[in-house]
Design an enzyme around this catalytic site. Sequence first.
Site, PDB file in Angstrom:
ATOM      1  N   MET A  30       0.945  -1.636   0.498  1.00  0.00           N
ATOM      2  CA  MET A  30      -0.016  -0.241   0.260  1.00  0.00           C
ATOM      3  C   MET A  30       0.650   1.453   0.306  1.00  0.00           C
ATOM      4  O   MET A  30       1.405   1.519   0.533  1.00  0.00           O
ATOM      5  CB  MET A  30      -0.469   0.239   1.219  1.00  0.00           C
ATOM      6  CG  MET A  30      -1.773  -1.166   1.489  1.00  0.00           C
ATOM      7  SD  MET A  30      -3.091  -0.723   2.575  1.00  0.00           S
ATOM      8  CE  MET A  30      -1.359  -0.575   3.946  1.00  0.00           C
ATOM      9  N   CYS A  31       1.030   1.998  -1.259  1.00  0.00           N
ATOM     10  CA  CYS A  31       1.219   3.533  -1.335  1.00  0.00           C
ATOM     11  C   CYS A  31       2.650   3.250  -1.076  1.00  0.00           C
ATOM     12  O   CYS A  31       3.526   2.311  -0.530  1.00  0.00           O
ATOM     13  CB  CYS A  31       1.120   4.248   0.043  1.00  0.00           C
ATOM     14  SG  CYS A  31      -0.640   4.262   0.213  1.00  0.00           S
ATOM     15  N   GLY A  32       3.787   4.492  -2.367  1.00  0.00           N
ATOM     16  CA  GLY A  32       4.767   4.112  -1.994  1.00  0.00           C
ATOM     17  C   GLY A  32       5.369   5.777  -1.902  1.00  0.00           C
ATOM     18  O   GLY A  32       4.634   6.400  -2.274  1.00  0.00           O
ATOM     19  N   ARG A  63       2.926  -0.319  -6.402  1.00  0.00           N
ATOM     20  CA  ARG A  63       3.037   0.583  -4.913  1.00  0.00           C
ATOM     21  C   ARG A  63       1.049   1.086  -5.249  1.00  0.00           C
ATOM     22  O   ARG A  63       0.711   1.080  -3.782  1.00  0.00           O
ATOM     23  CB  ARG A  63       4.126   1.155  -4.335  1.00  0.00           C
ATOM     24  CG  ARG A  63       4.691   0.168  -4.197  1.00  0.00           C
ATOM     25  CD  ARG A  63       5.832   0.499  -2.964  1.00  0.00           C
ATOM     26  NE  ARG A  63       5.570   0.468  -1.726  1.00  0.00           N
ATOM     27  CZ  ARG A  63       5.384  -0.592  -1.064  1.00  0.00           C
ATOM     28  NH1 ARG A  63       6.393  -1.751  -0.637  1.00  0.00           N
ATOM     29  NH2 ARG A  63       5.032  -0.609   0.587  1.00  0.00           N
TER      30      ARG A  63
END
Lengths: 344, 251
Positions: A30-32, A63
């Site tokens: 989740m998320c980068g 991501r």
Amino acid sequence: MERLHSAHLVGIGTMTAKAYFHHRPWEEVMCGIAAILYKTGESTRSQAVGLQLREMLYSMRHRGVDSTGVNIAGQHFGTDYVVRVVVSEDQGASHVIEGVRNAVAALGGSIVFINDFGRFRRIGLNYSGDLGKLSDSILSVKGAEIHSIGRSSEVIKDVGDAYELDKKHHFSKVNGTHGLGHVRLATESQVDITHSHPFWAYPFPDITVVHNGQLTNYHKLKREFQQRGFRFQTHNDSEVIAVYIADKLSRRGKLGDVLEESLDDLDGTFTYVVSTDSGIGMAKDRWSAKPFVILETDEIVGVASEEVALRRIFPDDVRRVEPQEHEVLTWNVSLAPRIKVRLN
Amino acid sequence: MTKRLAGNVPKALSAPVSQGYSIDARKLTTRLLNASIKSGVSKGRHITILNPDARHNLAVGIVKRCSLSFAGSVGYYCCAFCDGISATIEGNSGWGLGDNLMSGSIVIRQDAGASVGASMRGGQILVWGNAGARAGISMKGGTLVIAGNSGFLTGFMMQRGRIIVMGGVGDAAGDSMYEGIVYVGGEIGSLGVDAKTESATESEEVELRAFLKALKFRDDILPRRFRKIVSAKRLYHYDSLEPLERERLVI
């Protein structure tokens, strides 16, 4: 995407903490976040921060594909502030801009230029009063949302991956001394432009945050800030970090100390990066739950969620460092001479 | 689908003869790259992967004896779900290197990311640099050797096997271990829940030193003494009483 999303929510609701760690795949994707900073303050060379952020974020697109955003700092605008505004289509763009013009004029400010990027406006203005008042009066115009207000930095964010963002906003041509960026997989709040990162810290210029994780005491913190008169534009938990940092910075001064304090005040899993007018800082939670790596040479420091992003711009022989739990680091540009910006 | 991919593979393989095949990872998608590696493996050749660029999921699911080397850094889950692999990584790795390794050996020349050797059941992983958080999480067998320091929650929920850390370990070492041993040559940041330290017996020390010597560790860099972290086994039986109830019982 949907499958990952719902699986993650199930994970929080029904699993023990140990089982949650066991389900690493969802935890990690989740998320980068990524950031880059040039330490050569004396050098007059403007650095290709925009281009490098684009490459880093594109290589981490797995991501998060919902949205991408960057903040490029150390620019020279030629005006007191640059305000990044997104206008609502139903209100009629020209109508909204007229409203913003009037709002600025009413406070004694003057708009010098307006660049047009579809729904987005990049407004250069001269203004010497209180920034809180300026932001409030722009926000009171129906259909206008502020993405950032900066003396030397601006936030550029939109849905889609890094190349799509560049196609619309040409940020790869923007040079500066440092910057940060984010690719988002939305888990806690809705997918739209305003809810994407980086978050600007209302109403403090040049302070922005990108965050990977979830804050569990977000509602409590947000209520406390709202009672003190702070204004929130979204329901995203990361926005509260930006406001928290800016509020503390305005009273205490040192970025490192403020980040250190935030480790105890913020609850949940997080790795976040802050950009100010003079540098960047990172903080990592006590569980070391979110990935983060650093590559540093004498002139430049690059940080990202994954090494794959850093290898796009660093050669193979630079050693990477992985910060551990409960850790804070800051870097400074030693205040570079202002750098010229080119925009298409 | 796999057959069609396998048909493309020979084009990606070049042969610098002496060392077997080399594959340039930059020219291939991850899926094609893994297919190329498997195809080379089936020919029994040593394979060198050039320019891995810290990409994820490289050389996963190989269940044959084979020899690989990566000329650079790798990303997440490198050599995951492998059985019988012998791999060398010249750079760093991301999270979950050698996840669920059944047998074989993985050597990494620089630092490993978090969760190295997660759930491994056999074989051996040797990290020449430092390891990140949760090294050997839920390990079920085999040996994980870390020449440098190991991070937070080393041996978290370990169930069998052994971890040998030549340097120090971070906080909460051996948290919630069931079985298995963590040997530590340096400092222990703090012990995790239900973990305790013991000093290694003489025969254990002798065995450990012989093992490390076989891995080409020089005598002078071996720590003088190893301490070991094992489970105190207090969590084996779940105490269902609330704190207040327990107090009442004592009174």
